[in-house]
Motif scaffolding. Structure first.
Motif, PDB file in Angstrom:
ATOM      1  N   GLN A   1       0.886  -1.095  -0.055  1.00  0.00           N
ATOM      2  CA  GLN A   1       0.289  -0.087   0.132  1.00  0.00           C
ATOM      3  C   GLN A   1       0.822   1.371   0.024  1.00  0.00           C
ATOM      4  N   ALA A   2       2.098   0.929   0.650  1.00  0.00           N
ATOM      5  CA  ALA A   2       2.915   2.283   0.477  1.00  0.00           C
ATOM      6  C   ALA A   2       3.600   2.545  -0.970  1.00  0.00           C
ATOM      7  N   VAL A   3       3.784   1.358  -1.813  1.00  0.00           N
ATOM      8  CA  VAL A   3       4.588   1.385  -2.719  1.00  0.00           C
ATOM      9  C   VAL A   3       3.622   1.744  -4.107  1.00  0.00           C
ATOM     10  N   LEU A   4       2.322   1.036  -3.710  1.00  0.00           N
ATOM     11  CA  LEU A   4       1.436   1.466  -4.787  1.00  0.00           C
ATOM     12  C   LEU A   4       1.414   2.892  -5.617  1.00  0.00           C
ATOM     13  N   PRO A   5       1.258   3.964  -4.618  1.00  0.00           N
ATOM     14  CA  PRO A   5       0.845   5.220  -5.225  1.00  0.00           C
ATOM     15  C   PRO A   5       2.162   5.795  -5.807  1.00  0.00           C
ATOM     16  N   ARG A   6       3.606   5.078  -5.603  1.00  0.00           N
ATOM     17  CA  ARG A   6       4.770   5.344  -6.581  1.00  0.00           C
ATOM     18  C   ARG A   6       4.888   4.799  -7.786  1.00  0.00           C
ATOM     19  N   LEU A   7       4.137   3.806  -8.258  1.00  0.00           N
ATOM     20  CA  LEU A   7       4.206   3.262  -9.379  1.00  0.00           C
ATOM     21  C   LEU A   7       3.235   3.789 -10.409  1.00  0.00           C
ATOM     22  N   HIS A   8       3.807   3.986 -11.629  1.00  0.00           N
ATOM     23  CA  HIS A   8       3.362   4.441 -13.006  1.00  0.00           C
ATOM     24  C   HIS A   8       3.105   3.306 -13.750  1.00  0.00           C
ATOM     25  N   GLY A   9       2.018   3.583 -14.532  1.00  0.00           N
ATOM     26  CA  GLY A   9       1.661   2.576 -15.773  1.00  0.00           C
ATOM     27  C   GLY A   9       0.585   1.735 -15.021  1.00  0.00           C
ATOM     28  N   ALA A  10       0.553   0.646 -15.934  1.00  0.00           N
ATOM     29  CA  ALA A  10      -0.652  -0.513 -15.752  1.00  0.00           C
ATOM     30  C   ALA A  10       0.393  -1.790 -15.265  1.00  0.00           C
ATOM     31  N   TYR A  11      -0.327  -2.479 -14.036  1.00  0.00           N
ATOM     32  CA  TYR A  11       0.324  -3.525 -13.508  1.00  0.00           C
ATOM     33  C   TYR A  11      -0.792  -4.316 -12.967  1.00  0.00           C
ATOM     34  N   ALA A  12      -0.608  -5.899 -12.709  1.00  0.00           N
ATOM     35  CA  ALA A  12      -1.036  -6.540 -12.048  1.00  0.00           C
ATOM     36  C   ALA A  12      -0.141  -7.772 -11.221  1.00  0.00           C
ATOM     37  N   LEU A  13       0.042  -7.350  -9.890  1.00  0.00           N
ATOM     38  CA  LEU A  13       0.873  -7.901  -9.226  1.00  0.00           C
ATOM     39  C   LEU A  13       0.481  -9.035  -8.167  1.00  0.00           C
ATOM     40  N   ALA A  14       1.246  -9.863  -7.928  1.00  0.00           N
ATOM     41  CA  ALA A  14       1.234 -10.957  -7.102  1.00  0.00           C
ATOM     42  C   ALA A  14       2.696 -11.097  -6.166  1.00  0.00           C
ATOM     43  N   VAL A  15       2.601 -10.510  -4.888  1.00  0.00           N
ATOM     44  CA  VAL A  15       3.593 -10.447  -4.315  1.00  0.00           C
ATOM     45  C   VAL A  15       3.908 -11.654  -3.014  1.00  0.00           C
ATOM     46  N   VAL A  16       5.255 -12.201  -2.983  1.00  0.00           N
ATOM     47  CA  VAL A  16       5.203 -13.177  -1.807  1.00  0.00           C
ATOM     48  C   VAL A  16       6.346 -12.461  -0.953  1.00  0.00           C
ATOM     49  N   TRP A  17       6.260 -12.933   0.113  1.00  0.00           N
ATOM     50  CA  TRP A  17       7.166 -12.497   1.322  1.00  0.00           C
ATOM     51  C   TRP A  17       7.749 -14.011   2.076  1.00  0.00           C
ATOM     52  N   ALA A  18       9.058 -13.956   2.288  1.00  0.00           N
ATOM     53  CA  ALA A  18       9.743 -15.159   2.823  1.00  0.00           C
ATOM     54  C   ALA A  18       9.082 -15.185   4.287  1.00  0.00           C
ATOM     55  N   GLU A  19       8.832 -14.018   5.181  1.00  0.00           N
ATOM     56  CA  GLU A  19       8.431 -14.182   6.357  1.00  0.00           C
ATOM     57  C   GLU A  19       6.991 -14.706   6.532  1.00  0.00           C
ATOM     58  N   LEU A  20       6.332 -14.546   5.488  1.00  0.00           N
ATOM     59  CA  LEU A  20       4.907 -14.973   5.410  1.00  0.00           C
ATOM     60  C   LEU A  20       4.495 -15.956   4.509  1.00  0.00           C
TER      61      LEU A  20
END
Ligand code: BG6
Length: 477
Positions: A1-20
């Motif tokens: 949620q902190a990163v998204l406002p800084r992205l430009h253009g079109a995207y579809a993201l699926a993010v994994v995190w080793a801690e979770l």
């Protein structure tokens, strides 16, 4: 949620995190992303076929949203970070199947499914004539479409926005809407319309055509049109949007008020075939529905379209389409397979058509380049002499669509011009003495010229398929 406002253009993201390790964070903007609700699992994908075999329950993510998927459930947040709740939707049965059956490629299977696509369309949209004679008063509508009467009322202009193959279907549609219903219709590349729309016109229906319902340019062009019309106080300019799609659960369907679902079932091959036929059929139904409502009206000093008798005759011929397609697909599958080896060293192919078959020439060229990587051009046959004829010689096959009607003689004489340059002529034409001009004939039955694109497209698809398959290419990708 902190990163998204800084992205430009079109995207579809699926993010994994080793801690979770049990969690996925997904987000989208101007690119499709669906969440699937499986049994004891949650999934994400860019399109419904990827979820086939896992689940039929989906939750399409909206632009700007973020979702956290864990084994415990889904947490959905809007762009502002506020938790939102939305009910998932259930895909229909046909949407769930992605199986090649005994076919070598999905594309070939989908070409062979077209008689069924047409049969379903006839059953859904061409009601049987009322017993007691079609002449009985109030004998009923010629076409049954699940559209509100407000879609038709008072429409003076139509503009159609689309990309690729969908745009070719739109061009056939525009021809039908003008010739059958007498409504001025313009077709735009959605990617051009976005940046240079024409001046606003009153009482205009805007149609977006996208089989996937997710093509970014088409969605953006429609959104732009909707916004600029909402700013005008005069109700004559109010937005009226109709979508034609194969995906009633898509972003397109969520954006516009009215949808025509072409109901062609999953199309896996990248080259649109049965969905193209489905789009064509949607336009036949729409043009007939408009034409039926305008019978007898006059516009600008001329008749606005066809008589009810003429429309009925077209509908009667359309009922024959499934059987005609069945025979045509089987016949041309063999003919085109036999022809494909002749294209081994081919680098360029020209496709010619005129009138309602010009978009089919464009479609033939697009199919060939998209899956075989052979350079191909579709041209209005009468324009060939104004430049492209310089490209012709014995190494350049010319595929010419010539069906009886307003431009038959013209197309034949354009084919003669190509022959004079030693081009190898392949004719998509009826088996008749005039067709002796062609070196090779891919025969199509004689039907009303207005219906001919539904048949002439079949040899286009099978020729491209067999040339690409013969070259050992991965046709479906
Ligand atoms: C392109 C495909 O990316 O999108 C074409 O390569 C297709 O085959 C075009 O026609 C438009 O797709 P859609 O889903 O908007 O009809």
């Amino acid at each position: 949620q902190a990163v998204l406002p800084r992205l430009h253009g079109a995207y579809a993201l699926a993010v994994v995190w080793a801690e979770l390790p049990g969690a996925l964070v997904v987000a989208r903007k101007a690119a499709p992303l669906l969440i699937g609700l499986g049994e004891g699992e949650f999934l994400c994908a860019s399109d419904t076929p990827a979820l086939a075999g896992f689940t039929r329950t989906i939750l399409p993510l909206e632009d700007g949203e973020v979702a956290l998927l864990t084994p415990l459930g889904i947490e959905l947040y809007d762009a502002g970070g506020t938790r939102v709740q939305r009910t998932p939707t259930l895909l229909s049965g046909t949407e769930h199947v992605a199986d090649k059956r005994s076919f070598r490629h999905f594309m070939l299977k989908e070409i062979h499914e077209q008689p069924e696509t047409a049969a379903l369309w006839v059953a859904r949209h061409l009601p049987e004539p009322v017993a007691g004679g079609a002449e009985a008063p109030h004998a009923g509508s010629l076409v049954a479409l699940p559209l509100d009467e407000s879609v038709y009322a008072g429409v003076e202009r139509i503009q159609i926005l689309a990309c690729g193959t969908s745009r070719h279907a739109a061009q056939v549609g525009a021809y039908l809407l003008e010739q059958l219903a007498g409504i001025s219709t313009s077709v735009f590349y959605a990617s051009e319309f976005r940046y240079a729309p024409p001046p606003l016109s009153a009482h205009t229906l805007t149609i977006g055509v996208t089989q996937s319902g997710e093509t970014a340019d088409t969605l953006a062009a429609l959104a732009m049109e909707q916004e600029r019309r909402q700013l005008v106080a005069d109700p004559a300019y109010a937005p009226r949007l109709l979508g034609i799609t194969n995906r009633p659960e898509s972003s397109l369907a969520r954006m516009v008020d009215h949808i025509l679902d072409i109901g062609a079932g999953i199309e896996v091959g990248v080259a649109a075939t049965k969905t193209f036929l489905g789009q064509l059929l949607a336009f036949y139904a729409l043009a007939l529905a408009f034409a039926e409502r305008r019978v007898g009206q006059r516009q600008g000093g001329g008749s606005s379209g066809r008589s009810r008798e003429e429309l009925k005759a077209l509908v009667a011929q359309l009922r024959q389409l499934p059987q005609q397609l069945e025979a045509l697909v089987a016949d041309h599958d063999q003919r085109c397979a036999a022809l494909a080896h002749r294209f081994e060293g081919t680098q360029d192919v020209i496709f010619l058509g005129r009138g309602i078959n010009f978009p089919i020439a464009l479609e033939g060229a697009l199919k060939l380049k998209e899956i075989s990587y052979i350079h191909a051009e579709g041209y209005p046959a009468g324009e060939m002499k104004h430049g492209p004829i310089a490209l012709l010689d014995a190494k350049v096959p010319v595929v010419s669509i010539a069906v009886p009607g307003t431009v038959f003689d013209k197309v034949l004489s354009n084919a003669q011009e190509a022959k004079a340059r030693d081009a190898q002529l392949i004719g998509v034409a009826p088996d008749c003495p005039d067709a002796e001009l062609f070196d090779t004939l891919l025969p199509v039955p004689v039907v009303d010229e207005l219906l001919s694109p539904l048949l002439t497209v079949i040899p286009m698809q099978l020729l491209s398929y067999h040339i690409a398959a013969h070259r050992g290419l991965d046709v479906d990708q």
